[in-house]
Write a protein that holds these residues in place. Structure first.
Motif, PDB file in Angstrom:
ATOM      1  N   VAL A  82       7.833   2.643  -8.145  1.00  0.00           N
ATOM      2  CA  VAL A  82       8.918   3.143  -8.985  1.00  0.00           C
ATOM      3  C   VAL A  82       9.655   1.973  -9.616  1.00  0.00           C
ATOM      4  CG1 VAL A  82       9.213   5.177  -7.526  1.00  0.00           C
ATOM      5  CG2 VAL A  82      10.662   3.198  -7.156  1.00  0.00           C
ATOM      6  N   ALA A  83      10.185   2.207 -10.815  1.00  0.00           N
ATOM      7  CA  ALA A  83      11.073   1.247 -11.471  1.00  0.00           C
ATOM      8  C   ALA A  83      12.470   1.843 -11.458  1.00  0.00           C
ATOM      9  CB  ALA A  83      10.619   0.971 -12.897  1.00  0.00           C
ATOM     10  N   SER A  84      13.441   1.078 -10.984  1.00  0.00           N
ATOM     11  CA  SER A  84      14.782   1.636 -10.826  1.00  0.00           C
ATOM     12  C   SER A  84      15.829   0.532 -10.915  1.00  0.00           C
ATOM     13  CB  SER A  84      14.887   2.362  -9.483  1.00  0.00           C
ATOM     14  OG  SER A  84      16.201   2.789  -9.226  1.00  0.00           O
ATOM     15  N   HIS A  85      17.024   0.917 -11.337  1.00  0.00           N
ATOM     16  CA  HIS A  85      18.161   0.000 -11.209  1.00  0.00           C
ATOM     17  C   HIS A  85      19.260   0.665 -10.378  1.00  0.00           C
ATOM     18  CE1 HIS A  85      19.755   2.429 -14.525  1.00  0.00           C
ATOM     19  NE2 HIS A  85      18.706   2.066 -15.249  1.00  0.00           N
ATOM     20  N   SER A  86      18.834   1.623  -9.526  1.00  0.00           N
ATOM     21  CA  SER A  86      19.770   2.311  -8.647  1.00  0.00           C
ATOM     22  C   SER A  86      19.745   1.691  -7.252  1.00  0.00           C
ATOM     23  CB  SER A  86      19.399   3.795  -8.540  1.00  0.00           C
ATOM     24  OG  SER A  86      20.102   4.414  -7.477  1.00  0.00           O
ATOM     25  N   PRO A  87      20.855   1.115  -6.801  1.00  0.00           N
ATOM     26  CA  PRO A  87      20.916   0.573  -5.431  1.00  0.00           C
ATOM     27  C   PRO A  87      20.650   1.637  -4.374  1.00  0.00           C
ATOM     28  CG  PRO A  87      22.787  -0.191  -6.734  1.00  0.00           C
ATOM     29  CD  PRO A  87      22.119   0.897  -7.521  1.00  0.00           C
TER      30      PRO A  87
ATOM     31  N   ARG B  23       0.820  -1.208   0.000  1.00  0.00           N
ATOM     32  CA  ARG B  23       0.000   0.000   0.000  1.00  0.00           C
ATOM     33  C   ARG B  23       0.855   1.259   0.000  1.00  0.00           C
ATOM     34  NH1 ARG B  23      -1.947   3.890  -0.849  1.00  0.00           N
ATOM     35  NH2 ARG B  23      -3.879   4.888  -0.140  1.00  0.00           N
ATOM     36  N   ASP B  24       2.088   1.193   0.524  1.00  0.00           N
ATOM     37  CA  ASP B  24       2.889   2.403   0.653  1.00  0.00           C
ATOM     38  C   ASP B  24       3.991   2.524  -0.404  1.00  0.00           C
ATOM     39  OD1 ASP B  24       4.224   0.246   1.721  1.00  0.00           O
ATOM     40  OD2 ASP B  24       4.727   1.206   3.619  1.00  0.00           O
ATOM     41  N   VAL B  25       5.004   1.662  -0.325  1.00  0.00           N
ATOM     42  CA  VAL B  25       6.176   1.813  -1.191  1.00  0.00           C
ATOM     43  C   VAL B  25       6.465   0.517  -1.939  1.00  0.00           C
ATOM     44  CG1 VAL B  25       8.659   2.287  -1.264  1.00  0.00           C
ATOM     45  CG2 VAL B  25       7.199   3.553   0.321  1.00  0.00           C
ATOM     46  N   ASN B  26       6.782   0.650  -3.240  1.00  0.00           N
ATOM     47  CA  ASN B  26       7.145  -0.497  -4.063  1.00  0.00           C
ATOM     48  C   ASN B  26       8.235  -0.075  -5.045  1.00  0.00           C
ATOM     49  OD1 ASN B  26       4.581  -2.424  -3.506  1.00  0.00           O
ATOM     50  ND2 ASN B  26       3.878  -0.316  -3.761  1.00  0.00           N
ATOM     51  N   VAL B  27       9.295  -0.865  -5.099  1.00  0.00           N
ATOM     52  CA  VAL B  27      10.383  -0.607  -6.049  1.00  0.00           C
ATOM     53  C   VAL B  27      10.519  -1.815  -6.960  1.00  0.00           C
ATOM     54  CG1 VAL B  27      12.823  -0.121  -6.367  1.00  0.00           C
ATOM     55  CG2 VAL B  27      11.604   0.883  -4.421  1.00  0.00           C
ATOM     56  N   ILE B  28      10.336  -1.606  -8.260  1.00  0.00           N
ATOM     57  CA  ILE B  28      10.529  -2.667  -9.250  1.00  0.00           C
ATOM     58  C   ILE B  28      11.956  -2.549  -9.743  1.00  0.00           C
ATOM     59  CG2 ILE B  28       9.754  -3.594 -11.458  1.00  0.00           C
ATOM     60  CD1 ILE B  28       6.998  -2.425 -10.853  1.00  0.00           C
ATOM     61  N   PHE B  29      12.737  -3.585  -9.481  1.00  0.00           N
ATOM     62  CA  PHE B  29      14.189  -3.542  -9.669  1.00  0.00           C
ATOM     63  C   PHE B  29      14.607  -4.515 -10.761  1.00  0.00           C
ATOM     64  CE2 PHE B  29      18.448  -5.199  -8.499  1.00  0.00           C
ATOM     65  CZ  PHE B  29      19.164  -4.022  -8.563  1.00  0.00           C
ATOM     66  N   GLY B  30      15.578  -4.124 -11.568  1.00  0.00           N
ATOM     67  CA  GLY B  30      16.076  -5.027 -12.594  1.00  0.00           C
ATOM     68  C   GLY B  30      17.020  -4.324 -13.535  1.00  0.00           C
TER      69      GLY B  30
END
Length: 385
Positions: free
Chosen positions: A366-371, A25-32
């Motif tokens: 968010v979609a990110s590849h930043s550690p 519900r709050d925060v989601n990071v799609i990583f790849g």
């Protein structure tokens, strides 16, 4: 208001196995890695929230199922898009064109079946055009308007793009800030009614005693009346105010009420004030964000001289655009592709926390590849693609 709870995608970039994941519900990071499908996933989520099946036709995916929880309806609505159904629908559209070639009334329409090319909802709901309220910021977020001249078809110049950024940002800001000011005016009107009610009421004999420090009360009420441009007329001297507050019950009730209303005004102003503080703290060289006489955002240099937002660096522009959109999102979802673009590494580390400070009620995806962006994010809030 709505937010996404679960996603299942078939045939993403030709994959044989579907991918499936929950969203918090709050925060989601799609990583790849780059090219792994992160942006495609975000476009699918935006298409589902927008009920846009046309966008799906251009994406490398066979089928998508997106579960969206509706706060209004208090239930999860499953949204399904299937390329096979879309293809069948396009065939139906072609057939419809063919039908139009028949003379009126000669085609047996009872044998025609159409297939919906758009998203199907279960249970079925009738939603407004555009679907669920949400915000999608692709990598082109700085210029979310047509960047080509209508007359000549030529790309805009750098100066014209800067002007477009300034225009878009201030339109968004003024739309948000006008709502804040409307709430403030409503609170002020309530304050005036309170003053009138107590001023006209019979003298109250029961003594409850002061509830606030008289000097604190004076400063708070002076601040309230200053918004009305009548501070000195309303309050008189500090000494006379303190004496009246300690001895006059009706006056004390008015002051206590105005104090509560001033607290409500300050609360309504918090996000806007915090937005400018956060931006100013992240900027370098002593720059800060302020308001001009038209309540537009402008840059203020260390020596106090003003400067247009168009003069900001690319990273600073991205930061303002993202934080303004997040603050305005309310309890809805905000979807951001690669927020780290042009951002200093220190900004990336503070990114999620800053957005949560500005708007703790939104669903951030968010979609990110930043550690650095996900450095402090719990594992259950990270989706690996």
């Amino acid at each position: 208001m709505a937010h996404i709870t679960h996603v299942k995608i078939y045939g993403l970039l030709g994959r044989k196995k579907p991918i499936s994941f929950d969203l918090q519900r709050d925060v989601n990071v799609i990583f790849g890695d780059n090219g792994g499908g992160k942006t495609t996933v975000l476009k699918i989520l935006d298409a589902a929230l927008s009920l846009n099946g046309t966008t799906m036709l251009a994406l490398p995916v066979q089928k998508a199922e997106v579960d969206i929880y509706s706060v209004e309806h208090k239930q999860v609505i499953k949204h399904v898009w299937d390329r096979k159904s879309a293809a069948a629908s396009r065939q139906s559209e072609a057939m419809a064109e063919w039908i139009e070639t028949f003379p009126s009334g000669e085609f047996p329409h009872q044998f025609l079946r159409s297939v919906d090319a758009e998203w199907t909802l279960s249970p079925m709901l009738k939603l407004k055009k555009g679907g669920w309220k949400h915000t999608f910021l692709p990598t082109t977020r700085l210029y979310l308007s047509n960047t080509y001249k209508v007359s000549s078809g030529k790309p805009l110049t750098e100066a014209e793009l800067d002007s477009l950024f300034f225009e878009n940002v201030n339109k968004s800001w003024l739309r948000y800030y006008s709502n804040v000011l409307a709430r403030v005016r409503a609170i002020q009107e309530e304050g005036l009614r309170t003053v009138a009610n107590y001023a006209l009421a019979p003298k109250i004999e029961e003594k409850t005693g002061p509830k606030l420090d008289p000097l604190v009360a004076y400063d708070r009420v002076k601040k309230f009346w200053k918004r009305q441009s009548a501070a000195e007329i309303a309050l008189g001297t500090k000494a006379s105010f303190v004496k009246r507050y300690e001895t006059e019950e009706n006056f004390r009730l008015i002051v206590d009420s105005l104090n509560r209303l001033e607290e409500a005004i300050e609360k309504a102003m918090v996000p806007a004030t915090l937005f400018m503080q956060k931006i100013s703290n992240l900027f370098s060289a002593g720059k800060k964000i302020a308001l001009n006489n038209s309540n537009e955002l402008q840059l203020q240099l260390q020596d106090g001289s003003p400067l247009s937002l168009a003069a900001l660096s690319s990273g600073e522009k991205h930061l303002i655009a993202i934080l303004l959109a997040a603050m305005s999102a309310g309890q809805s979802s905000i979807i951001i592709d690669e927020p780290e673009l042009s951002m200093h590494i220190d900004w990336q580390r503070q990114f999620v926390e800053t957005i949560r400070d500005l708007n703790p009620e939104c669903q951030l995806i968010v979609a990110s590849h930043s550690p650095e962006v996900m450095a402090e994010i719990a594992d259950e809030k990270i989706v690996s693609i």
